[in-house]
Scaffold this motif. Structure first.
Motif, mmCIF file in Angstrom:
data_model
loop_
_atom_site.group_PDB
_atom_site.id
_atom_site.type_symbol
_atom_site.label_atom_id
_atom_site.label_comp_id
_atom_site.label_asym_id
_atom_site.label_seq_id
_atom_site.Cartn_x
_atom_site.Cartn_y
_atom_site.Cartn_z
ATOM 1 N N GLU A 475 -3.768 3.397 9.194
ATOM 2 C CA GLU A 475 -4.871 3.233 8.372
ATOM 3 C C GLU A 475 -4.484 3.015 6.836
ATOM 4 O O GLU A 475 -4.966 2.022 6.353
ATOM 5 N N GLU A 479 -4.663 -0.474 4.599
ATOM 6 C CA GLU A 479 -5.639 -0.801 2.895
ATOM 7 C C GLU A 479 -4.286 -0.916 2.222
ATOM 8 O O GLU A 479 -4.683 -1.988 1.303
ATOM 9 N N GLU A 482 -3.846 -4.900 2.413
ATOM 10 C CA GLU A 482 -5.297 -5.360 1.829
ATOM 11 C C GLU A 482 -4.962 -5.720 0.160
ATOM 12 O O GLU A 482 -5.361 -6.679 -0.384
ATOM 13 N N GLU A 483 -4.438 -4.450 -0.218
ATOM 14 C CA GLU A 483 -4.179 -4.263 -1.664
ATOM 15 C C GLU A 483 -3.089 -5.407 -2.020
ATOM 16 O O GLU A 483 -3.275 -6.001 -3.064
#
Length: 714
Positions: A475, A479, A482-483
């Protein structure tokens, strides 16, 4: 002229006869001549009193052949006195003469002043006087010159002699008989054989009976009555042997002692025999029995201390009443159909009859075909007992023979039945053995499944941790991607590269925890896989550490409140050894699970002692820390693995049973009793090692597992 000459010759003799009493011996009959008249007595001691010319006319008249208690003139203090008698032996008697003497003291016999015989020891010191009885043994008596002589006897009784009159005997002071040599020897031999010949026969018979009865007892000890009969016969054998010595003993002092010993032994023998007959005939001991016992006890001191008649209580009354009582109880038992009672009754009645005939012989002096009814009286009862024992053995043999015939008759039928039953039993045994083996296999598989279940719970807990890491880092990586995409769009490449480095680290952690989960799953598969029995080189430290964690997490999965301290002391130089990992792992899992169970039980309740009273408290109220410790170390040719807990321990009474199949200390439903049994077989039979236990009840328990080091492991 001739008459005048005869008168002058006989005048001195007539004058002498007027002064002194002379004992004339005109002839010697076959029985001899007893010198019981014409004796003179005087107390004191003077050597002149032995001389023929000494004047004894003023001495006292006496008959020394009487009992000493009929002669109060004789002193029993050892004082010396003299007997004198004047003899005139007819000139027709020219044969050699002998004296047959019976006496109760010591004596020196003088003929016309010359010492011709001495019996015993005479001394002016009264303590040194020793009585001696010749017992009618012939001794030489020289015929005096001119057939006229003076027989003088220096005499004294021994001090402290206990005189008695058993069986009608008397203690003659001094009884001297004169006879020819031939008749004297015949008289002595007749007396000897009458009194002595029966004794060895009686002794031999009773001793043989004692051996016979004892043999019956020895080979069948449940019948103790045979031992009583043996003791009775032995006592009588000894008593007759002592009686034999009595009539061979010349010492006056021993005569009464030996007679009393004879009587006591025979009386005790009658007590034993009476008790034996009562027990044999299964009769209750009533007043008749106890009266006889009391009478027998009284007869012993009566014979010893009541002179001239005290022996009759035993000799006439007690012995015959015993036979009467034996006849009475035997007849009663016979009426009750007691086997063999009529034999004992017959023996007792015959004993009474023989005693009656003996008494008539004694008083009337007659014989019946030379039969000794005195001996028959003693032998009737023991012989009847012997006949009964033979009869009893015969009945037993007949009974056994009949039973043998019955057994042989039934044997053929029973053999067929037994053959059928054997076939049925063999078939049932085969079926039940197969069922038992199947049940045993199922139980073993159940035990394996139970341990697999416990292991699975621990494995599930172990897998959960790396899976959580994998999920969390996955997970987080999403993230970060995406960052990173946002940073690239914003033209901040250096920030994007930093985020890429973080993602790389996360993926590395995901890979690590994924491999960890894979190893756990692989281990589970190996544990559940069927054992091939192949040994592989194994790191025991790693194996023990792995199963310690798996067991702990398995218990935690069942009970989240469970908590314990785990300590490990692994030998860093421990070599790898060849074992079957699944089997050794199963052993360690079982031992560790038991250790955790023990500390958990102690953590629940603890028994403490206050003032000798046991009180059960909750463990949380006490400073107790449950601890399980695993240690390994290398010994000379083995490695040792120990599993120690500080639980309740194992009671000493059951320590030897814990490796037995199906034995468990856990409550019903919580244990099969196969865990330690299988562990013991795996270690000892499968790996040639040892599994032992030591425990202190209420303190700790330690299981020690030793496995051999093979050469390839060194």
């Amino acid at each position: 002229m001739r008459l005048l000459l005869l008168f002058l010759i006989l005048l001195p003799v007539f004058s002498f006869a007027q002064k002194r009493e002379i004992f004339h011996i005109d002839s010697l009959p076959k029985a001899g001549v007893l010198l019981n008249q014409g004796w003179k007595w005087h107390a004191g001691d003077n050597s002149d009193w032995a001389k023929a010319e000494f004047d004894d006319t003023k001495w006292e008249d006496i008959d020394p052949a009487k009992d000493i208690f009929e002669l109060p003139k004789l002193s029993r203090s050892g004082e010396i006195g003299w007997f004198r008698i004047h003899l005139l032996i007819d000139s027709s008697i020219t044969q050699q003469m002998v004296m047959l003497i019976q006496q109760s003291g010591a004596s020196e016999i003088y003929l016309n002043g010359n010492l011709i015989q001495q019996f015993g020891t005479l001394s002016t010191d009264r303590q040194k006087v020793i009585g001696f009885n010749p017992l009618l043994k012939p001794v030489s008596f020289p015929i005096p010159n001119k057939h006229v002589g003076v027989l003088a006897v220096r005499y004294a009784l021994q001090q402290g002699v206990w005189y008695s009159t058993h069986f009608g005997m008397i203690n003659k002071a001094l009884a001297i008989s004169l006879n020819t040599v031939e008749n004297g020897v015949n008289t002595y031999e007749s007396n000897y054989w009458t009194k002595h010949q029966p004794n060895p026969v009686r002794t031999g018979i009773f001793f043989s009976l004692a051996i016979l009865y004892f043999a019956f007892y020895f080979f069948y000890r449940k019948r103790i009555v045979n031992l009583y009969f043996s003791i009775y016969a032995l006592l009588h054998a000894i008593s007759w042997k002592i009686n034999y010595w009595t009539y061979h003993s010349n010492e006056v002092a021993l005569f009464s002692i030996q007679n009393n010993a004879t009587l006591i032994l025979q009386a005790v023998g009658y007590f034993v025999m009476l008790n034996a007959i009562y027990q044999f005939l299964e009769q209750k001991k009533k007043w008749q029995y106890w009266t006889l016992i009391v009478l027998g006890i009284i007869s012993i001191p009566s014979a010893a201390f009541v002179y001239n008649g005290g022996w009759m209580i035993y000799g006439f009354l007690f012995t015959n009443l015993v036979n009467v009582e034996l006849a009475r109880v035997s007849i009663i038992a016979g009426r009750r159909n007691k086997k063999g009672a009529w034999i004992i009754a017959t023996g007792s009645i015959l004993a009474l009859f023989c005693w009656l005939i003996f008494c008539l012989q004694w008083f009337i002096h007659f014989t019946i075909f030379g039969i000794d009814f005195f001996d028959l009286n003693f032998l009737c009862v023991p012989i009847s007992v012997s006949i009964y024992l033979g009869y009893d053995v015969s009945l037993t043999n007949i009974s056994l023979a009949q039973k043998l015939i019955e057994v042989e008759t039934l044997s053929v039928e029973k053999q067929a039945i037994l053959a059928t039953q054997n076939e049925t039993l063999e078939r049932q045994v085969t079926e039940r053995t197969a069922a038992l083996k199947a049940s045993q296999a199922q139980l073993i598989q159940s035990e394996k499944l139970a341990s697999l279940g416990e292991l699975t719970a621990g494995i599930a807990h172990e897998i959960q941790n790396p899976l959580n890491f994998v999920n969390n880092f996955s997970e987080l990586s999403v993230e970060l991607l995406e960052e990173m995409e946002s940073e690239f769009k914003a033209g901040k490449s250096h920030c994007a590269f930093e985020i890429a480095a973080d993602i790389k680290r996360n993926l590395s952690k995901i890979n690590h925890h994924g491999q960890r989960a894979s190893a756990i799953v692989k281990g589970m598969l190996e544990h559940s896989r069927t054992n091939t029995g192949t040994k592989v080189t194994t790191d025991i430290n790693a194996l023990a550490d792995e199963y310690l964690r798996l067991a702990y997490h398995g218990l935690r999965a069942k009970d989240s409140s469970f908590n314990a301290t785990m300590e490990t002391h692994f030998d860093p130089d421990l070599p790898k050894i060849e074992v079957i990992p699944q089997d050794i792992g199963r052993v360690l899992l079982n031992l560790i699970n038991n250790a955790f169970y023990a500390v958990n039980q102690r953590n629940s309740t603890v028994e403490v002692v206050h003032d000798n009273a046991v009180e059960t408290l909750h463990a949380m109220s006490l400073p107790y820390q449950p601890t399980v410790t695993i240690s390994t170390k290398k010994l000379e040719n083995t490695i040792e693995i120990s599993v120690k807990d500080n639980g309740n321990g194992i009671p000493e009474a059951i320590k030897d049973k814990i490796f037995q199949p199906f034995f468990t200390t856990k409550p019903t439903g919580q244990g099969t009793g196969l865990g330690l049994s299988l562990a013991y077989d795996i270690v000892t039979k499968g790996h040639g090692g040892r599994l032992t236990v030591s425990s202190i009840s209420g303190v700790e328990t330690t299981f020690e597992l030793q496995l051999p080091i093979n050469e390839t492991s060194l």
